[in-house]
Design a protein around this motif. Structure first.
Motif, PDB file in Angstrom:
ATOM      1  N   HIS A  34       8.335 -10.360  11.050  1.00 19.54           N
ATOM      2  CA  HIS A  34       7.348  -9.558  11.850  1.00 19.54           C
ATOM      3  C   HIS A  34       5.873  -9.458  11.292  1.00 19.54           C
ATOM      4  CE1 HIS A  34      11.568  -7.469  11.817  1.00 19.54           C
ATOM      5  NE2 HIS A  34      11.461  -8.103  13.075  1.00 19.54           N
ATOM      6  N   ALA A  35       5.006  -9.769  12.394  1.00 19.67           N
ATOM      7  CA  ALA A  35       3.708  -9.839  12.090  1.00 19.67           C
ATOM      8  C   ALA A  35       2.976  -8.516  12.012  1.00 19.67           C
ATOM      9  CB  ALA A  35       2.853 -10.619  13.034  1.00 19.67           C
ATOM     10  N   ASP A  36       3.533  -7.368  12.578  1.00 16.62           N
ATOM     11  CA  ASP A  36       2.905  -5.976  12.568  1.00 16.62           C
ATOM     12  C   ASP A  36       3.224  -5.070  11.434  1.00 16.62           C
ATOM     13  OD1 ASP A  36       1.741  -3.677  13.587  1.00 16.62           O
ATOM     14  OD2 ASP A  36       3.207  -2.801  14.785  1.00 16.62           O
ATOM     15  N   THR A  37       2.429  -5.422  10.306  1.00 21.91           N
ATOM     16  CA  THR A  37       2.353  -4.980   8.928  1.00 21.91           C
ATOM     17  C   THR A  37       1.023  -3.987   8.587  1.00 21.91           C
ATOM     18  OG1 THR A  37       1.453  -6.936   7.904  1.00 21.91           O
ATOM     19  CG2 THR A  37       3.854  -6.794   8.295  1.00 21.91           C
ATOM     20  N   VAL A  38       1.227  -3.318   7.668  1.00 26.13           N
ATOM     21  CA  VAL A  38       0.172  -2.688   7.157  1.00 26.13           C
ATOM     22  C   VAL A  38       0.063  -2.669   5.718  1.00 26.13           C
ATOM     23  CG1 VAL A  38       1.250  -0.300   7.175  1.00 26.13           C
ATOM     24  CG2 VAL A  38      -1.446  -0.467   7.243  1.00 26.13           C
ATOM     25  N   LYS A  39      -1.285  -2.852   5.041  1.00 24.95           N
ATOM     26  CA  LYS A  39      -1.231  -2.786   3.618  1.00 24.95           C
ATOM     27  C   LYS A  39      -1.382  -1.284   3.122  1.00 24.95           C
ATOM     28  CE  LYS A  39      -5.126  -4.309   1.545  1.00 24.95           C
ATOM     29  NZ  LYS A  39      -6.350  -5.081   0.877  1.00 24.95           N
ATOM     30  N   LEU A  40      -0.435  -1.253   2.041  1.00 20.43           N
ATOM     31  CA  LEU A  40      -0.347   0.019   1.666  1.00 20.43           C
ATOM     32  C   LEU A  40      -1.375   0.246   0.293  1.00 20.43           C
ATOM     33  CD1 LEU A  40       3.661   0.224   1.071  1.00 20.43           C
ATOM     34  CD2 LEU A  40       1.937   1.138   3.091  1.00 20.43           C
ATOM     35  N   LEU A  41      -1.960   1.359  -0.023  1.00 21.89           N
ATOM     36  CA  LEU A  41      -2.617   1.869  -1.062  1.00 21.89           C
ATOM     37  C   LEU A  41      -1.819   2.032  -2.136  1.00 21.89           C
ATOM     38  CD1 LEU A  41      -5.517   2.618  -2.202  1.00 21.89           C
ATOM     39  CD2 LEU A  41      -5.115   5.026  -1.494  1.00 21.89           C
ATOM     40  N   THR A  42      -2.019   1.349  -3.452  1.00 24.20           N
ATOM     41  CA  THR A  42      -1.134   1.563  -4.430  1.00 24.20           C
ATOM     42  C   THR A  42      -2.195   1.931  -5.681  1.00 24.20           C
ATOM     43  OG1 THR A  42      -1.472  -0.660  -4.949  1.00 24.20           O
ATOM     44  CG2 THR A  42       0.482  -0.247  -3.807  1.00 24.20           C
ATOM     45  N   THR A  43      -1.417   2.684  -6.665  1.00 22.83           N
ATOM     46  CA  THR A  43      -2.476   3.044  -7.700  1.00 22.83           C
ATOM     47  C   THR A  43      -1.739   2.320  -9.300  1.00 22.83           C
ATOM     48  OG1 THR A  43      -0.849   4.989  -8.038  1.00 22.83           O
ATOM     49  CG2 THR A  43      -2.986   5.239  -6.611  1.00 22.83           C
ATOM     50  N   VAL A  44      -2.379   2.422 -10.073  1.00 18.41           N
ATOM     51  CA  VAL A  44      -1.981   2.102 -11.548  1.00 18.41           C
ATOM     52  C   VAL A  44      -1.818   3.007 -12.354  1.00 18.41           C
ATOM     53  CG1 VAL A  44      -2.452   0.438 -13.298  1.00 18.41           C
ATOM     54  CG2 VAL A  44      -3.057  -0.258 -11.094  1.00 18.41           C
ATOM     55  N   ALA A  45      -0.643   3.307 -13.014  1.00 19.74           N
ATOM     56  CA  ALA A  45      -0.221   4.461 -13.937  1.00 19.74           C
ATOM     57  C   ALA A  45      -0.934   4.023 -15.152  1.00 19.74           C
ATOM     58  CB  ALA A  45       1.128   5.012 -13.751  1.00 19.74           C
ATOM     59  N   LEU A  46      -1.735   4.770 -15.772  1.00 14.78           N
ATOM     60  CA  LEU A  46      -1.726   4.618 -17.082  1.00 14.78           C
ATOM     61  C   LEU A  46      -1.457   5.429 -18.093  1.00 14.78           C
ATOM     62  CD1 LEU A  46      -5.891   4.153 -16.819  1.00 14.78           C
ATOM     63  CD2 LEU A  46      -4.013   2.365 -16.951  1.00 14.78           C
ATOM     64  N   THR A  47      -0.378   4.775 -18.998  1.00 14.41           N
ATOM     65  CA  THR A  47       0.249   5.745 -20.059  1.00 14.41           C
ATOM     66  C   THR A  47      -0.032   5.127 -21.591  1.00 14.41           C
ATOM     67  OG1 THR A  47       2.136   4.320 -19.699  1.00 14.41           O
ATOM     68  CG2 THR A  47       1.935   6.342 -18.600  1.00 14.41           C
ATOM     69  N   SER A  48       0.452   5.944 -22.382  1.00 14.54           N
ATOM     70  CA  SER A  48       0.270   5.078 -23.849  1.00 14.54           C
ATOM     71  C   SER A  48       1.926   5.677 -24.385  1.00 14.54           C
ATOM     72  CB  SER A  48      -0.865   5.790 -24.653  1.00 14.54           C
ATOM     73  OG  SER A  48      -0.354   6.922 -24.913  1.00 14.54           O
ATOM     74  N   SER A  49       2.114   5.033 -25.490  1.00 13.27           N
ATOM     75  CA  SER A  49       3.183   5.352 -26.305  1.00 13.27           C
ATOM     76  C   SER A  49       3.189   6.664 -26.984  1.00 13.27           C
ATOM     77  CB  SER A  49       3.624   4.423 -27.397  1.00 13.27           C
ATOM     78  OG  SER A  49       2.522   4.239 -28.467  1.00 13.27           O
ATOM     79  N   ALA A  50       2.114   7.593 -27.004  1.00 16.21           N
ATOM     80  CA  ALA A  50       1.946   8.738 -27.485  1.00 16.21           C
ATOM     81  C   ALA A  50       2.330   9.931 -26.390  1.00 16.21           C
ATOM     82  CB  ALA A  50       0.550   9.255 -27.818  1.00 16.21           C
ATOM     83  N   GLY A  51       3.514   9.945 -25.898  1.00 14.43           N
ATOM     84  CA  GLY A  51       3.993  10.978 -24.938  1.00 14.43           C
ATOM     85  C   GLY A  51       3.356  10.783 -23.746  1.00 14.43           C
ATOM     86  N   GLY A  52       3.144   9.542 -23.368  1.00  8.12           N
ATOM     87  CA  GLY A  52       2.608   9.648 -22.079  1.00  8.12           C
ATOM     88  C   GLY A  52       1.251   9.925 -21.791  1.00  8.12           C
ATOM     89  N   GLN A  53       0.498  10.494 -22.617  1.00  9.97           N
ATOM     90  CA  GLN A  53      -0.914  11.049 -22.667  1.00  9.97           C
ATOM     91  C   GLN A  53      -1.808  10.109 -23.199  1.00  9.97           C
ATOM     92  OE1 GLN A  53      -1.732  13.791 -21.423  1.00  9.97           O
ATOM     93  NE2 GLN A  53       0.118  14.142 -20.569  1.00  9.97           N
TER      94      GLN A  53
END
Length: 69
Positions: A34-53
């Motif tokens: 199918h040709a009727d497509t839409v590009k989605l907005l994506t985000t990048v999650a930034l985490t660390s090994s220090a409890g996700g903060q």
């Protein structure tokens, strides 16, 4: 090479396309053809090994580059 996410408006499937940034605005056909497509907005999650903060005060706006941080 960046990955871009798309959603097909006909079959509602979500799929990804790897392409150069210079082709980021080019249309994408879904895997079902199918040709009727839409590009989605994506985000990048930034985490660390220090409890996700991330540590405070790091990066450019932590004062290292003079951007008002």
């Amino acid at each position: 090479m960046p990955t871009y996410a798309y959603r097909c408006r006909e079959c509602t499937d979500t799929f990804e396309v790897n392409r150069p940034m210079s082709e980021s605005g080019a249309p994408a056909t879904c895997p079902e053809g199918h040709a009727d497509t839409v590009k989605l907005l994506t985000t990048v999650a930034l985490t660390s090994s220090a409890g996700g903060q991330l540590p405070a005060g790091g990066g450019c706006c932590g004062g290292a580059c003079g951007c008002g941080g």
